[in-house]
Structure formats: structure tokens, C-alpha cells
Design a protein around this motif. Sequence first.
Motif, PDB file in Angstrom:
ATOM      1  N   UNK A 124      11.160   9.473   7.284  1.00  0.00           N
ATOM      2  CA  UNK A 124       9.947  10.130   6.795  1.00  0.00           C
ATOM      3  C   UNK A 124       8.914   9.175   6.284  1.00  0.00           C
ATOM      4  N   UNK A 125       8.795   7.955   6.781  1.00  0.00           N
ATOM      5  CA  UNK A 125       7.989   7.140   6.336  1.00  0.00           C
ATOM      6  C   UNK A 125       6.722   7.190   7.269  1.00  0.00           C
ATOM      7  N   UNK A 126       6.102   8.108   7.523  1.00  0.00           N
ATOM      8  CA  UNK A 126       4.662   8.348   8.299  1.00  0.00           C
ATOM      9  C   UNK A 126       3.525   7.643   7.671  1.00  0.00           C
ATOM     10  N   UNK A 127       3.621   7.821   6.224  1.00  0.00           N
ATOM     11  CA  UNK A 127       2.446   7.217   5.615  1.00  0.00           C
ATOM     12  C   UNK A 127       2.522   5.517   5.496  1.00  0.00           C
ATOM     13  N   UNK A 128       3.838   5.139   5.450  1.00  0.00           N
ATOM     14  CA  UNK A 128       4.217   3.752   5.236  1.00  0.00           C
ATOM     15  C   UNK A 128       3.853   3.141   6.678  1.00  0.00           C
ATOM     16  N   UNK A 129       4.155   3.993   7.675  1.00  0.00           N
ATOM     17  CA  UNK A 129       3.928   3.409   9.176  1.00  0.00           C
ATOM     18  C   UNK A 129       2.463   3.383   9.217  1.00  0.00           C
ATOM     19  N   UNK A 130       1.392   4.313   8.850  1.00  0.00           N
ATOM     20  CA  UNK A 130       0.068   4.236   8.975  1.00  0.00           C
ATOM     21  C   UNK A 130      -0.462   3.058   8.073  1.00  0.00           C
TER      22      UNK A 130
END
Length: 171
Positions: A124-130
Motif C-alpha cells: 500500500x505504498x502508492x504514494x511512496x511510489x509516486x
Amino acid sequence: LSALYFRIDVYFIQQWHGFQPVGGYNAAFRLVEGLRLLPAAVMAVTFPLLVQTRDTELVRKIGGGLGLVGLALAVVCAAAAPVIIPFIYGEFYAYAAPAFAVLSLALPLFFLNYALTHQVIGWDGQRAYLAIVVLALIGNIAANLLLVPSRGIVGAAIATVLTEVIVTAGC
């Protein structure tokens, strides 16, 4: 955004060196892109496991294995680039062999980064990936601006390798 940092180099090559070098760079990049299907297939199968795991052991195992396969392919492709490019595309594209050799050096990172980015997203690290991808895009643009004017398609290939280093460090 990741697709943009993979392909924006073509814009810079065309701006400073014209369309013919773009064709050679695209030809070389397509071979690397084809090799990236292997880790994509592995990750399609193992992604459900990565989502469920609570530690980094599995991603280390998958990423390590993919990285080793990428390293083996990098050695072969970089060493044989002067043979591979003309064999596949003809002598007219031989000028793209040095760019292919440099792009090949990114293969271990490409392969490892498939595992790392899937793990970040799986947890659930979509923001980190972004955030990682934004930094990678900024780094890629800066490297292209610095390297493409003087080094052409080899400079763009170096920028791609540096971008993958940013993604690896970020993940």
C-alpha cells in the motif's frame, strides 16, 4: 510518470541530434524492453505473495534472483552489443551498439526494480511510489539535459541507468 521517464529521452535526442539517432536509440531500447518481459512475467505470478508477506525475505529472494538474471543478460548484451545490433537490425544501425551496451548495464536494476516497486505497491505504498517516480523523472530530465547534448544516444542511455539507480535507492 514512469513511462515518461523511460521515453522522454527520445525528445531530447531529437532536439539535439535529429531523427536518425532517435531511430537507433529506439531500436536499442526495444531490445532491452523485450528483455524486461521476463521480470514482468515473474512479478505477475508472484505479486499476490508479495502483498501477503509481512517482511522483506520474499522480495529479497525474488529481487535477488531477478537481479542475477539481469546481471547475466547485461554481461552478454553489453559484450556482444557490436554483434547483436547489426545482426538484428542491419549494419545501418551499428551506430546504436554503444547505446545498447550502456542500456544493457541497466538490466540488473530493471529486473530488481520490478520486484522492489511491486513490493512497495503491494504494501500500500502508492504514494511512496509516486514520490520515487517523481524523483526519478526529475533525475532523468536533469541527466538528459546534461548528457544528451554532448554524448547523444549514449548520454540518454547513461541517463536511463542513473534513473534506475534512483528508483532502486528510493524503493
